[in-house]
Design a protein around this motif. Structure first.
Motif, PDB file in Angstrom:
ATOM      1  N   UNK A  73      71.280  11.531  24.724  1.00 14.64           N
ATOM      2  CA  UNK A  73      69.994  11.959  25.272  1.00 14.64           C
ATOM      3  C   UNK A  73      69.755  11.554  26.707  1.00 14.64           C
ATOM      4  N   UNK A  74      70.677  10.788  27.304  1.00 10.29           N
ATOM      5  CA  UNK A  74      70.479  10.375  28.696  1.00 10.29           C
ATOM      6  C   UNK A  74      70.608  11.588  29.623  1.00 10.29           C
ATOM      7  N   UNK A  75      69.708  11.687  30.603  1.00 15.52           N
ATOM      8  CA  UNK A  75      69.679  12.814  31.528  1.00 15.52           C
ATOM      9  C   UNK A  75      70.196  12.364  32.892  1.00 15.52           C
ATOM     10  N   UNK A  76      71.282  12.994  33.348  1.00 19.62           N
ATOM     11  CA  UNK A  76      71.849  12.735  34.668  1.00 19.62           C
ATOM     12  C   UNK A  76      71.327  13.811  35.620  1.00 19.62           C
ATOM     13  N   UNK A  77      70.431  13.408  36.516  1.00 17.55           N
ATOM     14  CA  UNK A  77      69.735  14.382  37.349  1.00 17.55           C
ATOM     15  C   UNK A  77      70.474  14.655  38.655  1.00 17.55           C
ATOM     16  N   UNK A  78      70.297  15.881  39.166  1.00 17.26           N
ATOM     17  CA  UNK A  78      70.829  16.259  40.475  1.00 17.26           C
ATOM     18  C   UNK A  78      69.838  17.180  41.174  1.00 17.26           C
ATOM     19  N   UNK A  79      69.991  17.297  42.478  1.00 21.94           N
ATOM     20  CA  UNK A  79      69.107  18.146  43.281  1.00 21.94           C
ATOM     21  C   UNK A  79      69.943  18.933  44.273  1.00 21.94           C
ATOM     22  N   UNK A  80      69.638  20.227  44.433  1.00 16.39           N
ATOM     23  CA  UNK A  80      70.382  21.092  45.355  1.00 16.39           C
ATOM     24  C   UNK A  80      69.446  21.687  46.395  1.00 16.39           C
ATOM     25  N   UNK A  81      69.805  21.501  47.669  1.00 18.17           N
ATOM     26  CA  UNK A  81      69.081  22.106  48.782  1.00 18.17           C
ATOM     27  C   UNK A  81      69.882  23.304  49.273  1.00 18.17           C
ATOM     28  N   UNK A  82      69.183  24.431  49.570  1.00 15.65           N
ATOM     29  CA  UNK A  82      69.870  25.679  49.897  1.00 15.65           C
ATOM     30  C   UNK A  82      69.281  26.319  51.143  1.00 15.65           C
ATOM     31  N   UNK A  83      70.146  26.617  52.117  1.00 15.78           N
ATOM     32  CA  UNK A  83      69.772  27.407  53.288  1.00 15.78           C
ATOM     33  C   UNK A  83      70.786  28.528  53.466  1.00 15.78           C
ATOM     34  N   UNK A  84      70.393  29.584  54.194  1.00 12.83           N
ATOM     35  CA  UNK A  84      71.296  30.720  54.379  1.00 12.83           C
ATOM     36  C   UNK A  84      70.912  31.504  55.625  1.00 12.83           C
ATOM     37  N   UNK A  85      71.885  32.243  56.143  1.00  9.92           N
ATOM     38  CA  UNK A  85      71.678  33.165  57.256  1.00  9.92           C
ATOM     39  C   UNK A  85      72.216  34.532  56.846  1.00  9.92           C
ATOM     40  N   UNK A  86      71.626  35.585  57.410  1.00  9.74           N
ATOM     41  CA  UNK A  86      72.040  36.930  57.015  1.00  9.74           C
ATOM     42  C   UNK A  86      71.916  37.902  58.175  1.00  9.74           C
ATOM     43  N   UNK A  87      72.715  38.960  58.092  1.00  9.91           N
ATOM     44  CA  UNK A  87      72.594  40.117  58.973  1.00  9.91           C
ATOM     45  C   UNK A  87      72.580  41.348  58.088  1.00  9.91           C
ATOM     46  N   UNK A  88      71.631  42.268  58.350  1.00  4.03           N
ATOM     47  CA  UNK A  88      71.549  43.459  57.512  1.00  4.03           C
ATOM     48  C   UNK A  88      71.301  44.701  58.353  1.00  4.03           C
ATOM     49  N   UNK A  89      71.717  45.839  57.804  1.00  2.00           N
ATOM     50  CA  UNK A  89      71.409  47.154  58.336  1.00  2.00           C
ATOM     51  C   UNK A  89      70.402  47.819  57.403  1.00  2.00           C
ATOM     52  N   UNK A  90      69.427  48.528  57.971  1.00  2.00           N
ATOM     53  CA  UNK A  90      68.415  49.160  57.129  1.00  2.00           C
ATOM     54  C   UNK A  90      68.032  50.522  57.639  1.00  2.00           C
ATOM     55  N   UNK A  91      67.475  51.308  56.747  1.00  2.03           N
ATOM     56  CA  UNK A  91      66.908  52.606  57.078  1.00  2.03           C
ATOM     57  C   UNK A  91      65.553  52.703  56.414  1.00  2.03           C
ATOM     58  N   UNK A  92      64.590  53.333  57.096  1.00  5.47           N
ATOM     59  CA  UNK A  92      63.236  53.427  56.544  1.00  5.47           C
ATOM     60  C   UNK A  92      62.671  54.818  56.772  1.00  5.47           C
TER      61      UNK A  92
END
Length: 232
Positions: free
Chosen positions: A210-229
């Protein structure tokens, strides 16, 4: 997604009128986009379980990457050469990757991974018309990512619980150009900070049970996209 983008573009061009000398940017629009995304995921284990040994607590960094795409909807208000508006994106982002790290149990290791998932943004946008048909803009606001980060041991007797939905902010900018009075295309850069989310591994045996081993994840990202509207 590329096929969808091309189909929307072709259908809209067939029904659109040529671009006017001074096109009106005010009004609602819908569209589609596709692009690439790359990021950094950083997972840290709870010091209460591992002390201060960086071999076991991290941070453990890896660089997930992939493609993404989806739908866009928004509304613009033109005020002279300024264009302000609100915009939302919703789609799928394959921001995925993994890394193996040491285990305290001999002959085993830990695998830290991030999977793809739904993503969305809700942003404000402000731009300047450098020509009547070309807009340079910046944007920023809320972002979420429903991909799951998890840490799992190869040792028997543990159940892994991954992270819940990441939430944070996005900022970026781009160039949008009106091909016709109704159709525009754009290229856009965005930086995402999805914040941190917690996960864990729970012992099912005598570790103690029953012991809980905790962890934490930090997330960053960059992107480039093409779009049409398509503007209504």
């Amino acid at each position: 997604m590329k096929a969808l983008l091309l189909s929307i573009s072709a259908a809209a061009l067939l029904t659109a009128s040529p671009v006017q000398a001074d096109p009106n940017w005010t009004g609602p629009y819908i569209g589609a986009h596709v692009g690439g995304v790359w990021g950094n995921a950083s997972t840290t284990d709870d010091k209460a379980d591992w002390g201060n040994d960086p071999k076991f607590i991290g941070p453990f960094d890896f660089n997930p990457a992939g493609a993404f795409g989806g739908a866009t909807a928004g509304f613009n208000l033109q005020m002279g050469i300024l264009v302000a508006g609100l915009e939302g994106d919703l789609g799928y982002m394959d921001l995925s990757g993994s890394i193996d790290t040491p285990s305290s149990q001999s002959g085993n290791h830990q695998t830290i991974a991030l999977d793809g998932g739904l993503y969305g943004t809700a942003t404000a946008r402000l731009g300047v018309l450098v020509t009547p048909a070309t807009l340079i803009y910046g944007k920023g606001g809320f972002a979420f990512y429903d991909g799951e980060a998890s840490q799992a041991t190869t040792a028997d007797g543990y159940k892994t619980h991954g992270t819940s939905t990441f939430t944070g902010w996005v900022a970026g900018g781009g160039i949008e150009h009106r091909l016709t009075d109704s159709i525009s295309v754009r290229i856009e850069y965005q930086h995402f900070d999805f914040g941190s989310q917690d996960g864990d591994q729970t012992s099912l045996t005598d570790d103690p049970i029953g012991h809980v081993y905790e962890n934490s994840t930090k997330l960053t990202a960059d992107s480039v996209k093409l779009g049409v509207a398509y503007k209504f």
